[in-house]
Enzyme design. Structure first.
Site, mmCIF file in Angstrom:
data_model
loop_
_atom_site.group_PDB
_atom_site.id
_atom_site.type_symbol
_atom_site.label_atom_id
_atom_site.label_comp_id
_atom_site.label_asym_id
_atom_site.label_seq_id
_atom_site.Cartn_x
_atom_site.Cartn_y
_atom_site.Cartn_z
ATOM 1 N N LYS A 129 -10.872 29.896 27.526
ATOM 2 C CA LYS A 129 -9.681 29.037 27.666
ATOM 3 C C LYS A 129 -8.440 29.908 27.835
ATOM 4 C CE LYS A 129 -7.814 29.932 23.402
ATOM 5 N NZ LYS A 129 -6.580 30.618 23.109
ATOM 6 N N ASP A 148 -10.568 26.886 16.754
ATOM 7 C CA ASP A 148 -10.621 26.687 18.215
ATOM 8 C C ASP A 148 -11.957 26.104 18.686
ATOM 9 O OD1 ASP A 148 -8.091 27.607 18.649
ATOM 10 O OD2 ASP A 148 -8.679 29.591 19.415
HETATM 11 P P1 ATP Z 1 -9.060 33.530 19.967
HETATM 12 O O1 ATP Z 1 -8.386 33.227 21.275
HETATM 13 O O2 ATP Z 1 -9.833 32.356 19.405
HETATM 14 O O3 ATP Z 1 -8.180 34.231 18.985
HETATM 15 P P2 ATP Z 1 -10.114 35.950 20.963
HETATM 16 O O4 ATP Z 1 -10.393 35.807 22.415
HETATM 17 O O5 ATP Z 1 -8.804 36.579 20.603
HETATM 18 O O6 ATP Z 1 -10.248 34.551 20.293
HETATM 19 P P3 ATP Z 1 -12.784 36.814 20.396
HETATM 20 O O7 ATP Z 1 -13.219 37.325 21.740
HETATM 21 O O8 ATP Z 1 -13.316 35.527 19.951
HETATM 22 O O9 ATP Z 1 -11.200 36.827 20.273
HETATM 23 O O10 ATP Z 1 -13.160 37.979 19.359
HETATM 24 C C1 ATP Z 1 -12.543 38.121 18.129
HETATM 25 C C2 ATP Z 1 -13.438 38.998 17.231
HETATM 26 O O11 ATP Z 1 -14.609 38.254 16.906
HETATM 27 C C3 ATP Z 1 -13.888 40.280 17.920
HETATM 28 O O12 ATP Z 1 -13.366 41.362 17.226
HETATM 29 C C4 ATP Z 1 -15.409 40.247 17.866
HETATM 30 O O13 ATP Z 1 -15.952 41.432 17.373
HETATM 31 C C5 ATP Z 1 -15.764 39.081 16.936
HETATM 32 N N1 ATP Z 1 -16.910 38.270 17.444
HETATM 33 C C6 ATP Z 1 -17.901 37.758 16.710
HETATM 34 N N2 ATP Z 1 -18.762 37.080 17.473
HETATM 35 C C7 ATP Z 1 -18.325 37.142 18.725
HETATM 36 C C8 ATP Z 1 -18.819 36.638 19.968
HETATM 37 N N3 ATP Z 1 -19.937 35.931 20.064
HETATM 38 N N4 ATP Z 1 -18.077 36.885 21.068
HETATM 39 C C9 ATP Z 1 -16.920 37.578 20.980
HETATM 40 N N5 ATP Z 1 -16.443 38.098 19.848
HETATM 41 C C10 ATP Z 1 -17.128 37.890 18.717
#
Ligand code: ATP
Length: 293
Positions: free
Chosen positions: A11, A137
């Site tokens: 998203k 989220d």
């Molecule tokens: P948001 O926008 O919800 O804050 P994000 O894009 O900033 O999410 P994610 O890619 O979800 O962040 O990753 C955040 C942390 O979660 C990472 O440091 C990662 O190691 C951990 N994590 C655990 N499981 C997953 C997964 N299936 N995919 C991605 N990251 C994961």
């Protein structure tokens, strides 16, 4: 059926406002979320034993119980007394820790997938309730499309989305941003500029992309940009290369720009990707998760 393939979509935020903080530390938000066609592919196969084994092409995500997918499987197994094991392969395409809800989207996909694989017949609303236990989220990632998200992000109102004629240039600089740290720097009482979500929703309804792009606003952007000025440089590059508007998504560091013309987006991509490998031209999508798609 003993295996299933899932598309788990990312998203972007067209706006983020922070209204306050709950006693449990969660922030109260008002933000517009938009699913895009950048996705991870997740393959799930039943095992003979009871183990949950996760593999991935990415070395940036944990493969043990810290993976949100593992947590989602564990929660479903315990809630519905299922004692089957699973082999799960996550092909990561969504940049990690980027502000694009990659982890939340994977958890959402596995909840939708297990509902099918284990014939649980749960409604989308019920899946969203389960997902909320793992992250604010996740309910949006289950329903997907375009929504105004309120509360801690779980109160969703479906709204008109971006036109698929609009090209979205997404660029993730190579740095790690902690969502928690960014939110901790925000004091909602001290915010002096906020997005006008009513106006943005009207713009979406009337297909006024230029006006929408000019009015997008994310209150978290200032915090992350102050720490990482490269985010501002990416925004400027997009604006100087015909984007109608550009903004940081989530808590960053991903920046996206909206383009009326796909060729312009591709031209700017070729400039940015010299420095930033994770740069994509995408469009919006109506579903957060697709099963066997
Ligand atoms: P948001 O926008 O919800 O804050 P994000 O894009 O900033 O999410 P994610 O890619 O979800 O962040 O990753 C955040 C942390 O979660 C990472 O440091 C990662 O190691 C951990 N994590 C655990 N499981 C997953 C997964 N299936 N995919 C991605 N990251 C994961």
């Amino acid at each position: 059926m003993n295996s299933i393939k899932l598309k788990s979509r990312a998203k972007i935020n067209l706006s983020i406002d922070v209204l306050g903080k709950r006693q449990d530390g969660y922030h109260l938000v008002e933000m517009i979320m938009q699913t895009i066609d950048l996705y991870d592919l997740i393959e799930v196969k039943e095992r003979q034993d009871k183990e949950i084994i996760i593999k991935s092409n990415s070395n940036e995500i944990p493969l043990d119980f810290n993976n949100l997918v593992y947590k989602a499987v564990d929660l479903m197994k315990n809630t519905f007394n299922v004692d089957k094991g699973l082999d799960i392969y996550i092909q990561k395409n969504i940049p990690v820790a980027a502000g694009m809800a990659g982890g939340s989207s994977n958890a959402a996909a596995i909840l939708v997938g297990l509902n099918k694989l284990w014939n649980l017949n749960l409604t989308e609303g019920h899946l969203e309730e389960i997902g909320l236990k793992l992250g604010a989220d996740i309910p949006f990632c289950i329903s997907g499309g375009t929504a105004l998200a309120e509360g801690i992000g779980e109160k969703l109102t479906s709204i008109e989305g971006l036109s698929r004629d609009v090209s979205i240039l997404v660029c993730k600089p190579d740095l790690f941003v902690s969502t928690k740290e960014v939110y901790e720097c925000i004091d909602s009482k001290e915010i002096n500029k906020r997005p006008n979500n009513k106006l943005l929703i009207e713009c979406l309804k009337n297909n006024q992309t230029k006006k929408l792009a000019e009015n997008m606003f994310n209150v978290l952007e200032e915090v992350t940009v102050n720490k990482y000025p490269v985010i501002q440089r990416i925004k400027d590059t997009m604006i100087n290369n015909k984007a109608l508007g550009a903004m940081m998504s989530g808590s960053g560091p991903t920046v996206f720009g909206l383009y009326e013309n796909r060729e312009d987006a591709i031209r700017c991509k070729s400039i940015l990707e010299k420095q930033f490998k994770q740069t994509f031209v995408v469009v919006c999508e109506e579903k957060g998760v697709e099963v066997n798609g």
